[in-house]
Design a protein around this motif. Sequence first.
Motif, mmCIF file in Angstrom:
data_model
loop_
_atom_site.group_PDB
_atom_site.id
_atom_site.type_symbol
_atom_site.label_atom_id
_atom_site.label_comp_id
_atom_site.label_asym_id
_atom_site.label_seq_id
_atom_site.Cartn_x
_atom_site.Cartn_y
_atom_site.Cartn_z
ATOM 1 N N UNK A 1 -18.458 23.363 -44.682
ATOM 2 C CA UNK A 1 -19.754 22.748 -44.949
ATOM 3 C C UNK A 1 -20.226 21.934 -43.746
ATOM 4 N N UNK A 2 -19.328 21.143 -43.186
ATOM 5 C CA UNK A 2 -19.682 20.319 -42.024
ATOM 6 C C UNK A 2 -20.117 21.193 -40.845
ATOM 7 N N UNK A 3 -19.382 22.273 -40.592
ATOM 8 C CA UNK A 3 -19.698 23.191 -39.488
ATOM 9 C C UNK A 3 -21.068 23.834 -39.701
ATOM 10 N N UNK B 1 -10.718 23.864 -51.572
ATOM 11 C CA UNK B 1 -9.331 24.063 -51.173
ATOM 12 C C UNK B 1 -9.083 25.522 -50.820
ATOM 13 N N UNK B 2 -8.971 25.790 -49.514
ATOM 14 C CA UNK B 2 -8.675 27.135 -49.011
ATOM 15 C C UNK B 2 -7.752 26.995 -47.808
ATOM 16 N N UNK B 3 -6.989 28.043 -47.516
ATOM 17 C CA UNK B 3 -6.133 27.992 -46.325
ATOM 18 C C UNK B 3 -6.966 28.042 -45.039
ATOM 19 N N UNK B 4 -6.380 27.621 -43.961
ATOM 20 C CA UNK B 4 -6.948 27.653 -42.602
ATOM 21 C C UNK B 4 -8.170 26.753 -42.450
ATOM 22 N N UNK B 5 -9.338 27.182 -42.931
ATOM 23 C CA UNK B 5 -10.550 26.351 -42.851
ATOM 24 C C UNK B 5 -11.027 26.092 -44.270
ATOM 25 N N UNK B 6 -10.955 24.824 -44.697
ATOM 26 C CA UNK B 6 -11.333 24.484 -46.078
ATOM 27 C C UNK B 6 -12.849 24.343 -46.218
ATOM 28 N N UNK B 7 -13.292 24.139 -47.461
ATOM 29 C CA UNK B 7 -14.720 24.060 -47.743
ATOM 30 C C UNK B 7 -15.414 22.843 -47.163
ATOM 31 N N UNK B 8 -14.705 21.733 -47.052
ATOM 32 C CA UNK B 8 -15.295 20.530 -46.454
ATOM 33 C C UNK B 8 -15.581 20.777 -44.976
ATOM 34 N N UNK B 9 -14.607 21.348 -44.288
ATOM 35 C CA UNK B 9 -14.766 21.667 -42.861
ATOM 36 C C UNK B 9 -15.863 22.710 -42.659
ATOM 37 N N UNK C 1 -12.754 29.634 -44.923
ATOM 38 C CA UNK C 1 -13.939 29.286 -44.148
ATOM 39 C C UNK C 1 -13.985 29.838 -42.737
ATOM 40 N N UNK C 2 -12.823 30.085 -42.138
ATOM 41 C CA UNK C 2 -12.802 30.644 -40.785
ATOM 42 C C UNK C 2 -13.473 32.003 -40.719
ATOM 43 N N UNK C 3 -13.278 32.814 -41.752
ATOM 44 C CA UNK C 3 -13.934 34.119 -41.804
ATOM 45 C C UNK C 3 -15.448 33.962 -41.893
ATOM 46 N N UNK D 1 -21.547 14.886 -45.001
ATOM 47 C CA UNK D 1 -21.858 16.055 -44.168
ATOM 48 C C UNK D 1 -22.996 16.887 -44.768
ATOM 49 N N UNK D 2 -23.840 16.252 -45.572
ATOM 50 C CA UNK D 2 -25.108 16.822 -46.050
ATOM 51 C C UNK D 2 -24.990 18.065 -46.923
#
Length: 115
Positions: free
Chosen positions: A70-72, A60-68, A37-39, A100-101
Motif C-alpha cells: 500500500x505504501x509503495x 499478512x503475506x510473505x516477502x512483501x506484505x500489504x502494508x508495504x 506484494x512483490x509480484x 500511508x493513505x
Amino acid sequence: MKHNLIIADDHKMFLDGLLSILKTESNYNIIFTAKHGGHVQKYISINTEEQIDLVITDVTMPEVDGITLNKWIKENHRTIKTLVVSMHNTPEIIDDLIESNVDATFKKTHKRKNF
C-alpha cells in the motif's frame, strides 16, 4: 465502465472466493492476481500503460506484505486506489495504513459452521 482490479492474497481459498464473486460483476475486470506484494509491484512497474483502478491486498503475506505494498503504491502510483483486507486489524496496523493513505480497509471474518 469497467474497473481494472489486481488482487494479492496468499490464501488460495480467500482469493478463489473473491474471484468467483467479482467475476459475476460486469463492472470489474481482474487483470492480475498474486500471492504477495512483490509480484504486484513488478506487474505495475512493467505494465506502465495499463489502467489499474484498484488493488485489493491482504496485510499478512510473505516477502512483501500489504502494508508495504500500500505504501509503495501510494508513493509511486497515486491514482491507484487500495483496499487492504486482514483478519488482524489491530490499531497499529490501521494506524500504519492510514499514515500511508490507504483508501479503505476491510476485516476478514472466519466463521466455522458445524454440520
